[in-house]
Scaffold this active site. Structure first.
Site, PDB file in Angstrom:
ATOM      1  CB  SER A  75      -0.941   0.004   1.218  1.00 40.43           C
ATOM      2  OG  SER A  75      -1.798  -1.108   1.186  1.00 40.43           O
TER       3      SER A  75
ATOM      4  CG  HIS B 142      -2.251   3.949   3.435  1.00 44.05           C
ATOM      5  ND1 HIS B 142      -3.598   3.694   3.291  1.00 44.05           N
ATOM      6  CD2 HIS B 142      -1.638   2.739   3.310  1.00 44.05           C
ATOM      7  CE1 HIS B 142      -3.785   2.402   3.097  1.00 44.05           C
ATOM      8  NE2 HIS B 142      -2.617   1.802   3.106  1.00 44.05           N
TER       9      HIS B 142
END
Length: 247
Positions: free
Chosen positions: A125, A176
């Site tokens: 991610s 993230h």
């Protein structure tokens, strides 16, 4: 830019880096879940801040390729297939893989310094948000490399992704955010000499009459249909990931 209409063979030929990355995701997922020594591979490669502090520096890289849940590996691999090809063409193979790995490592370094030292982590991610960070830079500062329609699509998905980041209880928020920030920060350097994706595409038109007055209307309708399919696919995967709480 984000609509995929290639065959598997043409996709593999045109985007070899994306193909290899997705293959690594799937192979390692199957290995750590179903094959002999899978637990050993997971234990050796998973992100672990205490282990990094003790010298296991490879753990800043290896978590980028590891996924333990089905929704996790499918969502990240699907995201890579959607967002990666245009950038692989725009940047070139070497710059693309360097950018991808660098943003993923920066996200893991950020988690090493700012995250919970007792929490383990894994997943692509951070690197994928690095790609979104590059797209964010394109939308804001390099409108010559991305059209308005695709820019709006990127911003919509980015907003959805950020909302998910903060509402889902099992997400590495720092990875993230720092993946996104590092992607936007590195974008000017990696975009030197880049050309718009549409200027690099080469494809063969299907066989049809040369003077077909409905040709472009048909292509526009087909494009809209494909866009709807992409949106439906994204929505299903996002919903599945939210319900599974493992994205």
């Amino acid at each position: 830019m984000f609509i995929r209409n290639e065959t598997f063979y043409s996709f593999r030929r045109n985007y070899p880096i994306i193909t290899v990355l997705v293959a690594i995701h799937l192979i390692l997922f199957l290995w750590i879940n179903f094959l002999p020594m899978g637990r050993w591979v997971l234990t050796l490669g998973i992100g672990n801040n205490l282990a990094v502090a003790n010298g296991d520096y490879w753990r800043l890289v290896t978590p980028i390729f590891l996924h333990i849940g089905t929704a996790h590996v499918l969502f990240n691999s699907f995201s890579l297939v959607i967002f990666g090809p245009a950038l692989e063409k725009m940047l070139g193979r070497f710059k693309f893989i360097l950018f991808y790995l660098l943003t993923g490592v920066i996200a893991n370094i950020a988690y090493f310094y700012l995250g919970d030292p007792y929490t383990q982590h894994l997943g692509a991610s951070g690197a994928i948000y690095g790609l979104l960070g590059l797209y964010l830079y394109l939308v804001v500062n390099r409108k010559d490399l991305i059209d308005q329609e695709n820019g709006q699509l990127v911003m919509t998905i980015l907003i959805i992704g950020l909302v998910m980041t903060f509402v889902n209880s099992n997400i590495n928020i720092l990875a993230h955010l720092f993946g996104l920030i590092s992607g936007a920060a590195l974008a000017p350097l990696f975009l030197i000499g880049a050309k718009p994706f549409y200027a690099q595409r080469s494809f063969v038109e299907p066989s049809e009459p040369v003077f077909n007055p409905n040709r472009w209307q048909n292509k526009q309708r087909n494009k809209k249909r494909l866009s709807k399919v992409i949106w439906i696919g994204l929505a299903i995967l996002i919903l599945y990931g939210i319900l599974s709480q493992i994205i």
